[in-house]
Scaffold this active site. Structure first.
Site, short mmCIF file in Angstrom:
data_model
loop_
_atom_site.label_atom_id
_atom_site.label_comp_id
_atom_site.label_asym_id
_atom_site.label_seq_id
_atom_site.Cartn_x
_atom_site.Cartn_y
_atom_site.Cartn_z
CG ASP A 19 61.88 26.17 29.92
OD1 ASP A 19 61.70 26.94 30.89
OD2 ASP A 19 61.03 26.03 29.02
CG HIS A 45 64.20 30.16 30.08
ND1 HIS A 45 62.96 29.90 29.52
CD2 HIS A 45 65.07 30.26 29.04
CE1 HIS A 45 63.08 29.85 28.20
NE2 HIS A 45 64.36 30.06 27.89
#
Length: 466
Positions: free
Chosen positions: A269, A292
Site C-alpha cells: 500500500d 502505492h
C-alpha cells in the site's frame, strides 16, 4: 581434746583458701568469656542456613535491562511477552535506561502495550528479532488493532540492527486483491476478522525517534503514529510483498512535527500515508517501491472534517509503484489540504506519477456526493522519469476546485512498451505551469483563475474548520 580443736581449725583454713582460689579463677574465666568475639571469615550461621532464600532480582548493568534476565527464552517458540513487559517496567523507572533485545535470539511476543510515562531517555535497543503470532486464530478479538502498542511514551528511542517481524502471510492469504489505477477490490474470507493489526503503533507519544531497525511482513500497517508529535524516523527498512493488502509502510494521523528520512520502504500500500490532523511533516530521501507511493489521504470519508497542512516531500525515488505523489479525498468531505510541496522526485515505471483524486473510492463504485475537502497551495517541482499509464492526473471536485497548483519542471516519458495516455489530465484545477514540461500537454493543463474572489470565499468556508 586440744589436738582435735587444732585439727578442725586447720581444716577450715584449707577450705577457705581453696574457695578463694576457685572464686578468683571463676572471675578470670568470666572476664575472658565476656570479651567480644571476632567473626571468622567464611563462617556460617547454622540456623539461617535452613531458611529458604528469595530468588535474586535481575541486577541491571549500567541501566541495561535485558529481556533474558527476566526469563525470556528467545527460541522463537516460547511466549516471551511477560519478560518483555517486566523488563520495560523495570527500565521505565530508571533515567537513561535501555531495554535490551539481544542479537542472535528470536522472541515470540503476543499483543502487548508498553506504557509510559517513563523516566527520560528510555531506549529500546533492538538487535534481535521480535516475532508476532503467525496464525490468525491465535489472536484474540481485543488485540486486532495493533501488535506492539506504545502508549504515552515521551523522549523515547527505538534503535538497533534487529527486526520486527509481523509474520503477516496468514492474514494476506485469506484475502485476494486486485488493483487498478481507480480502485482496489478486496474479497475476504468469511472467517477473517474485519480488523487487522498494525505492527508498531504509537499513541499520544512525544519526542520519539525510530532509527536503523527493520520492520517486515506486518498483517496491516507497519508503523503508525496516532495523536503524537515530535517524531523522527531515520534509516529504517520496511518490507512486505507487493500483493500484501493494506500494508502501509508509515501511517500518520493527528500527528505533527514529523521528519521521516533516509529510509527504504516497499509494501502493498502507501509507502507513507498522511491522514487528517497532520501538519509540519517533512519526508525526504526515501526509496519507495513496490507500493502505492506517498499519499495524503484518503481524506473526508463519510463527510468527515479533514485538515492537513505544511507538508514537504522531497528527494524521493519511486520504482514500480501505483502512484508517485498523491492527494486523495472522498466525495462529500469538508476541511482543507494546504501548503504542500513535492520536489526533486525521480520516478521509474510509475503508473501515475502526479495525482490529485477527489473522487477516491476503495471499491468498485461509490455514491456521488456534493462538497469536497478544499485543496490549495500545492507545488510540484522537478518530477522526472517514466510512467506506465498517465503522466499527470488532477481530478479535482466539480463543486470546489483545486487552487494555486504549480507544475514546474515536469519531465515524464512513457516507460518502454507503454503507449497509453500520453496527455496530462486536469479537471477544475487552477494554477500555473513553468517549463520545461514534458509532455507538452502539461503546459495547458491548469486553468488560469478568472474569478478569484468567488473561489477564495468558497475555500475560506472550508479552511476555517481546520
Amino acid at each position: 581434746m586440744q589436738m582435735t580443736s587444732s585439727t578442725l581449725l586447720l581444716f577450715f583454713l584449707i577450705v577457705l583458701v581453696t574457695f578463694s582460689i576457685t572464686s578468683v579463677e571463676a572471675r578470670k574465666h568470666q572476664t575472658k568469656k565476656s570479651k567480644p568475639q571476632k567473626h571468622q571469615k567464611g563462617g556460617n550461621n547454622t540456623h539461617d542456613s535452613h531458611l529458604p532464600r528469595p530468588a535474586p532480582t535481575p541486577v541491571p548493568q549500567y541501566g541495561s535491562f535485558s529481556v533474558l534476565s527476566f526469563g525470556a527464552k528467545g527460541d522463537g517458540v516460547s511466549d516471551d511477552s511477560k519478560a518483555l513487559i517486566a523488563a520495560w517496567k523495570a527500565a521505565c523507572k530508571v533515567n537513561g535506561a535501555s531495554v535490551e533485545i539481544p542479537s542472535g535470539f528470536k522472541f515470540l511476543i503476543k499483543p502487548i502495550t508498553l506504557q509510559g510515562p517513563c523516566m527520560p531517555d528510555l531506549v529500546l535497543q533492538l538487535d534481535g528479532t521480535l516475532m508476532a503470532p503467525p496464525k490468525v486464530s491465535s489472536w484474540s478479538k481485543s488485540s486486532l488493532f495493533q501488535w506492539i502498542n506504545f502508549k504515552w511514551v515521551h523522549n523515547f528511542t527505538i534503535q538497533g540492527t534487529g527486526v520486527v517481524d509481523g509474520q503477516g502471510s496468514d492474514w494476506w492469504t485469506s484475502s485476494s486483491s486486485s488493483s487498478s489505477i481507480y480502485y482496489l477490490q478486496k474479497k475476504s474470507n468469511k472467517h477473517m476478522p474485519s480488523f487487522k493489526p498494525t505492527a508498531l503503533r504509537f499513541y499520544s507519544s512525544y519526542d520519539v525517534t525510530i532509527r536503523d531497525i527493520t520492520i517486515i511482513n506486518s498483517p496491516q500497517c507497519h508503523l503508525k503514529f496516532d495523536s503524537s508529535a515530535g517524531i523522527k524516523v531515520d534509516n529504517i527498512t520496511i518490507s512486505s510483498p507487493e500483493n500484501s493488502p493494506n500494508t502501509d509502510g508509515i501511517h500518520l494521523q493527528n500527528t505533527q512535527n514529523v521528519e521521516i528520512h533516509h529510509s527504504t520502504i516497499g509494501c502493498g500500500d502507501d509507502c507513507v500515508s498522511l491522514q487528517t490532523g497532520c501538519s509540519n511533516v517533512h519526508v525526504h530521501h526515501i526509496n519507495c517501491g513496490p507500493g502505492h507511493g506517498i499519499s495524503l489521504g484518503g481524506l473526508g470519508k463519510d463527510r468527515s472534517v479533514a485538515c492537513v497542512s505544511n507538508i514537504i516531500v522531497n528527494d524521493i525515488t519511486f520504482q514500480n509503484t501505483l502512484s508517485g505523489v498523491r492527494i486523495k479525498t472522498w466525495q462529500g468531505g469538508i476541511g482543507s489540504v494546504k501548503n504542500v510541496s513535492f520536489s526533486n522526485i525521480q520516478v521509474s515505471n510509475v503508473k501515475v506519477p502526479i495525482m490529485i483524486d477527489q473522487y477516491y473510492c476503495d471499491k468498485k463504485s461509490c455514491k456521488n456526493q456534493t462538497g469536497a475537502v478544499a485543496i490549495s497551495g500545492v507545488k510540484y517541482d522537478q518530477i522526472i522519469g517514466t510512467y506506465s499509464v498517465q503522466p499527470v492526473r488532477l481530478a479535482c471536485s466539480s463543486d470546489i476546485p483545486c487552487t494555486d497548483v504549480d507544475l514546474i519542471d515536469i519531465q515524464l516519458k512513457p516507460s518502454a512498451g507503454y503507449q497509453r495516455f500520453q496527455h496530462a489530465l486536469c479537471w477544475n484545477s487552477y494554477g500555473k505551469s513553468q517549463a520545461p514540461l514534458v509532455p507538452s500537454s502539461i503546459d495547458y493543463c491548469l486553468r488560469r483563475d478568472e474569478n478569484p474572489v468567488k473561489r477564495i470565499a468558497k475555500l475560506h468556508d472550508h479552511q476555517h474548520l481546520c
